[in-house]
Design an enzyme around this catalytic site. Structure first.
Site, PDB file in Angstrom:
ATOM      1  N   ASP A   1       0.814  -1.211   0.000  1.00  0.00           N
ATOM      2  CA  ASP A   1       0.000   0.000   0.000  1.00  0.00           C
ATOM      3  C   ASP A   1       0.848   1.263   0.000  1.00  0.00           C
ATOM      4  O   ASP A   1       0.400   2.312  -0.474  1.00  0.00           O
ATOM      5  CB  ASP A   1      -0.960  -0.005   1.191  1.00  0.00           C
ATOM      6  CG  ASP A   1      -2.212  -0.831   0.919  1.00  0.00           C
ATOM      7  OD1 ASP A   1      -2.570  -0.967  -0.262  1.00  0.00           O
ATOM      8  OD2 ASP A   1      -2.823  -1.340   1.867  1.00  0.00           O
TER       9      ASP A   1
ATOM     10  N   GLU B   1      -5.484   4.449   0.006  1.00  0.00           N
ATOM     11  CA  GLU B   1      -4.270   3.670   0.258  1.00  0.00           C
ATOM     12  C   GLU B   1      -3.526   4.186   1.492  1.00  0.00           C
ATOM     13  O   GLU B   1      -2.949   3.402   2.255  1.00  0.00           O
ATOM     14  CB  GLU B   1      -3.351   3.699  -0.961  1.00  0.00           C
ATOM     15  CG  GLU B   1      -3.940   3.090  -2.237  1.00  0.00           C
ATOM     16  CD  GLU B   1      -4.224   1.604  -2.141  1.00  0.00           C
ATOM     17  OE1 GLU B   1      -3.976   0.999  -1.075  1.00  0.00           O
ATOM     18  OE2 GLU B   1      -4.709   1.044  -3.131  1.00  0.00           O
TER      19      GLU B   1
ATOM     20  N   HIS C   1      -5.323   2.755   4.383  1.00  0.00           N
ATOM     21  CA  HIS C   1      -4.962   1.340   4.538  1.00  0.00           C
ATOM     22  C   HIS C   1      -3.619   1.220   5.252  1.00  0.00           C
ATOM     23  O   HIS C   1      -3.470   0.420   6.175  1.00  0.00           O
ATOM     24  CB  HIS C   1      -4.854   0.650   3.176  1.00  0.00           C
ATOM     25  CG  HIS C   1      -6.132   0.636   2.406  1.00  0.00           C
ATOM     26  ND1 HIS C   1      -6.206   0.192   1.097  1.00  0.00           N
ATOM     27  CD2 HIS C   1      -7.389   1.010   2.741  1.00  0.00           C
ATOM     28  CE1 HIS C   1      -7.455   0.290   0.677  1.00  0.00           C
ATOM     29  NE2 HIS C   1      -8.191   0.793   1.653  1.00  0.00           N
TER      30      HIS C   1
ATOM     31  N   TYR D   1      -2.469  -0.463   9.235  1.00  0.00           N
ATOM     32  CA  TYR D   1      -1.492  -1.463   9.667  1.00  0.00           C
ATOM     33  C   TYR D   1      -0.702  -0.960  10.876  1.00  0.00           C
ATOM     34  O   TYR D   1      -0.418  -1.720  11.805  1.00  0.00           O
ATOM     35  CB  TYR D   1      -0.547  -1.815   8.518  1.00  0.00           C
ATOM     36  CG  TYR D   1      -1.270  -2.204   7.256  1.00  0.00           C
ATOM     37  CD1 TYR D   1      -2.322  -3.112   7.281  1.00  0.00           C
ATOM     38  CD2 TYR D   1      -0.931  -1.644   6.021  1.00  0.00           C
ATOM     39  CE1 TYR D   1      -3.007  -3.445   6.127  1.00  0.00           C
ATOM     40  CE2 TYR D   1      -1.607  -1.981   4.860  1.00  0.00           C
ATOM     41  CZ  TYR D   1      -2.647  -2.872   4.917  1.00  0.00           C
ATOM     42  OH  TYR D   1      -3.329  -3.197   3.765  1.00  0.00           O
TER      43      TYR D   1
ATOM     44  N   GLU E   1      -3.212  -5.178  -6.492  1.00  0.00           N
ATOM     45  CA  GLU E   1      -4.455  -4.932  -5.766  1.00  0.00           C
ATOM     46  C   GLU E   1      -5.458  -6.081  -5.885  1.00  0.00           C
ATOM     47  O   GLU E   1      -6.315  -6.232  -5.005  1.00  0.00           O
ATOM     48  CB  GLU E   1      -5.105  -3.646  -6.270  1.00  0.00           C
ATOM     49  CG  GLU E   1      -4.219  -2.418  -6.093  1.00  0.00           C
ATOM     50  CD  GLU E   1      -4.999  -1.128  -6.146  1.00  0.00           C
ATOM     51  OE1 GLU E   1      -5.474  -0.697  -5.088  1.00  0.00           O
ATOM     52  OE2 GLU E   1      -5.129  -0.557  -7.247  1.00  0.00           O
TER      53      GLU E   1
ATOM     54  N   GLU F   1     -10.116  -2.348  -2.260  1.00  0.00           N
ATOM     55  CA  GLU F   1      -9.228  -2.822  -3.322  1.00  0.00           C
ATOM     56  C   GLU F   1     -10.010  -3.364  -4.514  1.00  0.00           C
ATOM     57  O   GLU F   1      -9.567  -3.241  -5.662  1.00  0.00           O
ATOM     58  CB  GLU F   1      -8.269  -3.901  -2.791  1.00  0.00           C
ATOM     59  CG  GLU F   1      -7.353  -3.462  -1.647  1.00  0.00           C
ATOM     60  CD  GLU F   1      -6.363  -2.375  -2.033  1.00  0.00           C
ATOM     61  OE1 GLU F   1      -6.352  -1.942  -3.193  1.00  0.00           O
ATOM     62  OE2 GLU F   1      -5.600  -1.946  -1.149  1.00  0.00           O
TER      63      GLU F   1
ATOM     64  N   HIS G   1     -10.725  -0.440  -6.564  1.00  0.00           N
ATOM     65  CA  HIS G   1      -9.512   0.036  -7.218  1.00  0.00           C
ATOM     66  C   HIS G   1      -9.214  -0.799  -8.465  1.00  0.00           C
ATOM     67  O   HIS G   1      -8.822  -0.263  -9.508  1.00  0.00           O
ATOM     68  CB  HIS G   1      -8.330  -0.024  -6.253  1.00  0.00           C
ATOM     69  CG  HIS G   1      -8.490   0.846  -5.038  1.00  0.00           C
ATOM     70  ND1 HIS G   1      -7.549   0.905  -4.035  1.00  0.00           N
ATOM     71  CD2 HIS G   1      -9.470   1.706  -4.681  1.00  0.00           C
ATOM     72  CE1 HIS G   1      -7.961   1.749  -3.102  1.00  0.00           C
ATOM     73  NE2 HIS G   1      -9.130   2.242  -3.484  1.00  0.00           N
TER      74      HIS G   1
END
Length: 345
Positions: free
Chosen positions: A88, A118, A121, A125, A185, A219, A222
């Site tokens: 990402d 992104e 995303h 994490y 993706e 995703e 995307h």
């Protein structure tokens, strides 16, 4: 081949609706009621309807559960998060490079929304890791992509495809980079996603898997965006619609699937209860076929027309007004169209 020209900041002599997807003319003023591609505005609304942030997800149960995971599960959890963080991160930068060359202002806007998602995303994490482990361990996990040989091989495969476009932006390298994008993706995430979903169906790390579900949903949109751009590019530049490029798509996806299968066997292996490696290999080939089909090309693998891991189906069913499968509470999010699901070809 002719170089791509960056989109002008504004052009008083050009129409609002662009004359070309790349190397065209556009005023660069965005009027959603005067755009060239009929699918752009519905896709924009769908992407906005999916809006979410990691802070909405309560990680308290995952914090308690993480220490009780088996050693192999912890290792897989950490390395898959490290992989996703890399993917990402470069995806954010790649999409911003793409936006510079998209003449059509509506597509540039969509790419901006994609880049923002992104970033969300990637931040998710960090949010997961900061919840369950120390700062030192988090830093170590974010370094995995540099030193793990299997991880590095599959990452370099994508990054080199992107770099070829960034260093020499032409219609041909742009087309090729989209193929790598759809692999990233639409394929590279999926063995990792299956690991988290398998944990969730065993009532482990449910909050993390909820977050992965939202990422998964983004995703899919995307992929839909880039697949549309790919097909429009072939229409505008018929000289790109060659047997050689058709073979490139198939061969690149075969290689991408091989690397994904190698990674899955390495990181998930026979040790993960609930995931059969043969099914996972078939699932990856099924997803490769599905993505190539979305690009309008012949599928790279004979057979593999149905999803062999159909239990994953439930993880895309976060629908407006429905109960969240994971946390058993209502979430007002819009479900991705079943056209973008992954049940069968």
């Amino acid at each position: 081949m002719k170089q791509l020209q960056e989109r002008k900041l504004y052009d008083v002599t050009a129409p609002n609706a662009s004359t070309g997807i790349i190397n065209g003319h556009s005023s660069n003023v965005l009027n959603w009621d005067d755009v060239r591609f009929h699918w752009a505005y519905p896709l924009y609304k769908n992407m906005l309807a999916n809006f979410w942030t990691p802070f909405e997800i309560n990680m308290s149960n995952d914090v308690k559960q993480f220490e009780n995971l088996e050693t192999q599960e912890k290792e897989a959890f950490e390395k898959i998060i490290g992989l996703l963080a890399f993917l990402d991160s470069i995806q954010t930068d790649y999409s911003m490079h793409v936006a510079r060359y998209l003449t059509d202002s509506s597509l540039s806007a969509l790419m901006t929304v994609l880049s923002f998602q992104e970033v969300v995303h990637n931040q998710s994490y960090s949010y997961v890791l900061s919840s369950i482990t120390t700062k030192g361990k988090q830093d170590e996990i974010f370094e995995y992509w540099k030193h793990d040989a299997v991880l590095r091989e599959r990452n370099d495969f994508i990054a080199e495809g992107y770099e070829a476009f960034v260093s020499n932006p032409t219609p041909q390298t742009f087309l090729e980079s989209i193929v790598y994008d759809v692999i990233l993706e639409g394929l590279n995430f999926y063995s990792g996603f299956s690991f988290f979903y398998n944990l969730a169906r065993n009532q482990k790390m449910v909050s993390t898997s909820t977050m992965i579900n939202y990422i998964n949903r983004d995703e899919q949109l995307h992929v839909h965006l880039f697949a549309n751009i790919f097909k429009e590019l072939l229409k505008e530049f018929p000289e790109l619609n060659t047997d050689k490029n058709h073979r490139f798509v198939q061969e690149t996806f075969r290689k991408g699937a091989e690397l994904e299968i190698k990674w899955a066997k390495y990181i998930i292996g026979e040790r993960t209860q609930g995931i059969d490696l043969k099914d996972l290999e078939s699932y990856i080939k099924f997803m490769a076929n599905k993505r190539v089909n979305e690009l309008g090309m012949e599928r790279p693998f004979e057979g593999y027309r149905t999803n062999p891991m159909r239990w994953i189906k439930i993880f895309e069913d976060v629908n407006s007004g429905k109960t969240d499968f994971f946390e058993q509470k209502s979430r007002q999010y819009t479900k991705v169209s079943t056209d973008n699901g992954f049940d069968e070809l």
